[in-house]
Design a protein around this motif. Structure first.
Motif, PDB file in Angstrom:
ATOM      1  N   UNK A  80       0.853  -1.182   0.000  1.00 35.84           N
ATOM      2  CA  UNK A  80       0.000   0.000   0.000  1.00 35.84           C
ATOM      3  C   UNK A  80       0.892   1.236   0.000  1.00 35.84           C
ATOM      4  N   UNK A  81       0.531   2.204  -0.805  1.00 35.85           N
ATOM      5  CA  UNK A  81       1.298   3.437  -0.866  1.00 35.85           C
ATOM      6  C   UNK A  81       0.585   4.571  -0.152  1.00 35.85           C
ATOM      7  N   UNK A  82       1.364   5.474   0.400  1.00 36.67           N
ATOM      8  CA  UNK A  82       0.805   6.674   1.031  1.00 36.67           C
ATOM      9  C   UNK A  82       1.905   7.722   1.080  1.00 36.67           C
ATOM     10  N   UNK A  83       1.532   8.977   0.916  1.00 39.43           N
ATOM     11  CA  UNK A  83       2.526  10.053   0.947  1.00 39.43           C
ATOM     12  C   UNK A  83       3.290  10.089   2.259  1.00 39.43           C
ATOM     13  N   UNK A  84       2.673   9.641   3.331  1.00 42.34           N
ATOM     14  CA  UNK A  84       3.330   9.578   4.641  1.00 42.34           C
ATOM     15  C   UNK A  84       3.682   8.137   5.005  1.00 42.34           C
ATOM     16  N   UNK A  85       3.998   7.335   4.001  1.00 43.83           N
ATOM     17  CA  UNK A  85       4.211   5.911   4.196  1.00 43.83           C
ATOM     18  C   UNK A  85       5.234   5.576   5.268  1.00 43.83           C
ATOM     19  N   UNK A  86       6.374   6.247   5.260  1.00 46.57           N
ATOM     20  CA  UNK A  86       7.415   5.934   6.236  1.00 46.57           C
ATOM     21  C   UNK A  86       6.949   6.207   7.658  1.00 46.57           C
ATOM     22  N   UNK A  87       6.351   7.373   7.878  1.00 41.93           N
ATOM     23  CA  UNK A  87       5.934   7.715   9.239  1.00 41.93           C
ATOM     24  C   UNK A  87       4.747   6.859   9.689  1.00 41.93           C
ATOM     25  N   UNK A  88       3.898   6.476   8.745  1.00 42.01           N
ATOM     26  CA  UNK A  88       2.805   5.552   9.083  1.00 42.01           C
ATOM     27  C   UNK A  88       3.372   4.202   9.502  1.00 42.01           C
ATOM     28  N   UNK A  89       4.391   3.749   8.772  1.00 38.79           N
ATOM     29  CA  UNK A  89       5.048   2.487   9.115  1.00 38.79           C
ATOM     30  C   UNK A  89       5.648   2.541  10.514  1.00 38.79           C
ATOM     31  N   UNK A  90       6.295   3.640  10.847  1.00 34.99           N
ATOM     32  CA  UNK A  90       6.887   3.778  12.174  1.00 34.99           C
ATOM     33  C   UNK A  90       5.814   3.803  13.258  1.00 34.99           C
ATOM     34  N   UNK A  91       4.686   4.435  12.971  1.00 33.13           N
ATOM     35  CA  UNK A  91       3.592   4.465  13.941  1.00 33.13           C
ATOM     36  C   UNK A  91       2.984   3.081  14.129  1.00 33.13           C
ATOM     37  N   UNK A  92       2.871   2.313  13.038  1.00 32.16           N
ATOM     38  CA  UNK A  92       2.377   0.938  13.149  1.00 32.16           C
ATOM     39  C   UNK A  92       3.241   0.132  14.115  1.00 32.16           C
ATOM     40  N   UNK A  93       4.548   0.270  13.958  1.00 31.26           N
ATOM     41  CA  UNK A  93       5.482  -0.518  14.758  1.00 31.26           C
ATOM     42  C   UNK A  93       5.489  -0.070  16.215  1.00 31.26           C
ATOM     43  N   UNK A  94       5.562   1.228  16.427  1.00 29.74           N
ATOM     44  CA  UNK A  94       5.815   1.746  17.768  1.00 29.74           C
ATOM     45  C   UNK A  94       4.563   2.031  18.585  1.00 29.74           C
ATOM     46  N   UNK A  95       3.442   2.293  17.919  1.00 29.38           N
ATOM     47  CA  UNK A  95       2.221   2.640  18.637  1.00 29.38           C
ATOM     48  C   UNK A  95       1.123   1.599  18.504  1.00 29.38           C
ATOM     49  N   UNK A  96       1.144   0.838  17.415  1.00 32.21           N
ATOM     50  CA  UNK A  96       0.013  -0.029  17.098  1.00 32.21           C
ATOM     51  C   UNK A  96       0.330  -1.517  17.192  1.00 32.21           C
ATOM     52  N   UNK A  97       1.565  -1.854  17.553  1.00 30.90           N
ATOM     53  CA  UNK A  97       1.947  -3.267  17.736  1.00 30.90           C
ATOM     54  C   UNK A  97       1.677  -4.107  16.489  1.00 30.90           C
ATOM     55  N   UNK A  98       2.028  -3.521  15.354  1.00 27.75           N
ATOM     56  CA  UNK A  98       1.968  -4.220  14.077  1.00 27.75           C
ATOM     57  C   UNK A  98       3.354  -4.128  13.447  1.00 27.75           C
ATOM     58  N   UNK A  99       3.896  -5.269  12.997  1.00 26.04           N
ATOM     59  CA  UNK A  99       5.204  -5.273  12.348  1.00 26.04           C
ATOM     60  C   UNK A  99       5.028  -5.543  10.854  1.00 26.04           C
ATOM     61  N   UNK A 100       5.083  -4.480  10.032  1.00 27.77           N
ATOM     62  CA  UNK A 100       5.145  -4.621   8.581  1.00 27.77           C
ATOM     63  C   UNK A 100       6.572  -4.330   8.145  1.00 27.77           C
ATOM     64  N   UNK A 101       6.779  -3.950   6.905  1.00 30.72           N
ATOM     65  CA  UNK A 101       8.029  -3.297   6.534  1.00 30.72           C
ATOM     66  C   UNK A 101       7.744  -2.209   5.517  1.00 30.72           C
ATOM     67  N   UNK A 102       8.764  -1.420   5.249  1.00 30.61           N
ATOM     68  CA  UNK A 102       8.625  -0.250   4.382  1.00 30.61           C
ATOM     69  C   UNK A 102       9.673  -0.306   3.302  1.00 30.61           C
ATOM     70  N   UNK A 103       9.273   0.006   2.081  1.00 26.58           N
ATOM     71  CA  UNK A 103      10.208   0.098   0.967  1.00 26.58           C
ATOM     72  C   UNK A 103      10.002   1.437   0.268  1.00 26.58           C
ATOM     73  N   UNK A 104      11.080   2.206   0.170  1.00 24.20           N
ATOM     74  CA  UNK A 104      11.011   3.534  -0.421  1.00 24.20           C
ATOM     75  C   UNK A 104      10.466   3.454  -1.854  1.00 24.20           C
ATOM     76  N   UNK A 105       9.773   4.483  -2.337  1.00 25.71           N
ATOM     77  CA  UNK A 105       9.567   5.742  -1.608  1.00 25.71           C
ATOM     78  C   UNK A 105       8.371   5.757  -0.663  1.00 25.71           C
ATOM     79  N   UNK A 106       7.362   4.907  -0.884  1.00 26.97           N
ATOM     80  CA  UNK A 106       6.148   5.040  -0.077  1.00 26.97           C
ATOM     81  C   UNK A 106       5.435   3.718   0.172  1.00 26.97           C
ATOM     82  N   UNK A 107       6.110   2.577  -0.041  1.00 28.85           N
ATOM     83  CA  UNK A 107       5.467   1.264   0.038  1.00 28.85           C
ATOM     84  C   UNK A 107       5.441   0.715   1.459  1.00 28.85           C
ATOM     85  N   UNK A 108       4.254   0.486   1.984  1.00 28.82           N
ATOM     86  CA  UNK A 108       4.077  -0.274   3.216  1.00 28.82           C
ATOM     87  C   UNK A 108       3.732  -1.692   2.785  1.00 28.82           C
ATOM     88  N   UNK A 109       4.652  -2.626   3.016  1.00 25.95           N
ATOM     89  CA  UNK A 109       4.435  -4.011   2.582  1.00 25.95           C
ATOM     90  C   UNK A 109       3.804  -4.816   3.711  1.00 25.95           C
TER      91      UNK A 109
END
Length: 422
Positions: free
Chosen positions: A353-382
């Motif tokens: 999934x892509x989003x303009x704030x993909x990186x920061x969304x990914x970090x919030x998933x990991x640190x606030x939401x207890x979800x471990x995905x990964x991120x691939x530049x420029x905007x891919x949340x895998x």
């Protein structure tokens, strides 16, 4: 699939899941942590825990060097034969050795030397960058006698199939691609492209790293020449576990390993000063295998063989379709784009999934939401779907937490700088 946003619907799907019991075969200490990154590092099978103790305490500690004749020496072939059953190959066509990158180097150089007179390597810009680095290094080592042609994808999602076909010609020595693309999850038609390459006289080398253990692969039916793949994603072999390589049987005696070493020597304990390659795939071994990490690949492979790749693929498609339906209903209105194919026949087992704030969304998933995905530049949340242990509830909760991060602007707590590992 009829989709419902209700958590009860996800739980109903889990209750109907014939593969659900395999989740209990993995170490899951924190049931509240949602793991959506099995496409990068698979979970730890319980059997690997008991095997690791036996490897260290009994095989190494008690049996010592005798263990080389009690299973260590033949492990590359034994585990390779099991992997072969997951990728449509013969048992003597797959062997475990080295890393994915080293295996790519060995097979690419062997192929280029075999294809003397042909000067082009063909690939695409969706290929894993490390593969391109290895190819660039191989060209340098071969005195820059070859050119690397990187064909761009029009949209960054789908492979440039027609352009690749058009570029295949009498100068093409090697076509090499990721069978399942690491960012978008797009999956090539292996048989069709292999046939097109063979028509032009080219060899084909497939990287199966995001395919093996997640989608059905049939190398023999496709008449594929060469393949490589890692073992720590869907095979659950452990971080940095050795990789595997495949060489079609009729090519094995015709290709020369550029990294000749004593494990590939015909009579390795004769200690002759002149190298003579072993017969079959052992000629593509180089140094002493890392026995502990090599052996720990086997339990994950056994689990996949027990579950059956066709059954796992069916579940993966149901789950990825469920995820895409939830994206459409819940996330598309919030600016998330789908960066994976909608068509099931050309989609692997992860959804981007892509989003303009993909990186920061990914970090919030990991640190606030207890979800471990990964991120691939420029905007891919895998979001990796591993049907041996991913639940429908995991998918539902991940989507709801993505929604919450954007609606409540939780991502604004995080900087735009990426951590070392995303």
């Amino acid at each position: 699939m009829t989709v419902s946003n209700d958590i009860a619907y996800a739980e109903e799907l889990d209750a109907q899941d014939s593969c659900a019991h395999f989740r209990g075969r993995f170490l899951i200490e924190d049931e509240d942590l949602i793991y959506m990154d099995g496409n990068s590092l698979g979970r730890l099978p319980y059997e690997s825990l008991s095997l690791s103790n036996d490897l260290v305490r009994q095989q190494w500690g008690s049996r010592l060097i005798r263990s080389w004749n009690e299973g260590w020496f033949t492990a590359p072939e034994r585990i390779g034969a099991k992997i072969a059953s997951l990728i449509g190959a013969q048992p003597d066509e797959v062997i475990v050795a080295d890393s994915t990158s080293v295996n790519l180097f060995k097979l690419a150089v062997a192929a280029l030397r075999f294809q003397a007179g042909r000067t082009q390597i063909l690939t695409d810009d969706l290929n894993f960058p490390s593969d391109l680095y290895i190819l660039q290094g191989a060209i340098d080592m071969l005195d820059k006698q070859h050119q690397l042609r990187v064909i761009p994808s029009a949209d960054g999602i789908y492979g440039p199939v027609e352009e690749l076909r058009a570029r295949l010609n009498e100068q093409t020595a090697l076509l090499t691609l990721s069978h399942t693309v690491f960012k978008s999850g797009y999956m090539y038609d292996m048989a069709a492209l292999t046939e097109a390459a063979h028509t032009a006289g080219a060899l084909v080398l497939w990287d199966l790293s995001h395919s093996v253990g997640s989608v059905p692969v049939d190398l023999n039916a496709a008449n594929a020449d060469l393949a490589i793949g890692c073992t720590y994603k869907y095979l659950n072999g452990g971080p940095g576990a050795p990789a595997f390589l495949y060489i079609r049987r009729d090519l094995q005696e015709r290709l020369i390993n550029p990294l000749t070493g004593w494990m590939g020597q015909q009579n390795l304990f004769g200690f002759d000063l002149k190298y003579e390659p072993a017969t079959g795939l052992r000629r593509f071994l180089t140094g002493t295998p890392p026995v502990v990490s090599l052996s720990l690949i086997e339990p994950g492979v056994d689990l996949l063989r027990e579950a059956g790749i066709e059954q796992l693929r069916a579940k993966s498609l149901r789950q990825s379709s469920y995820l895409i339906d939830l994206w459409k209903a819940e996330l598309e209105p919030l600016g998330f784009t789908l960066k994976s194919p909608r068509e099931q026949e050309c989609r692997g087992s992860h959804v981007s999934l892509g989003h303009a704030e993909g990186l920061r969304i990914d970090l919030a998933l990991i640190n606030d939401m207890r979800v471990l995905p990964d991120f691939r530049a420029p905007d891919n949340i895998r979001l990796g779907i591993t049907p041996l242990y991913t639940t429908y509830r995991d998918i539902h909760q991940t989507v709801q937490r993505l929604k919450q991060i954007v609606v409540e602007r939780i991502y604004e707590r995080y900087p735009t700088e990426a951590p070392i590992v995303t």
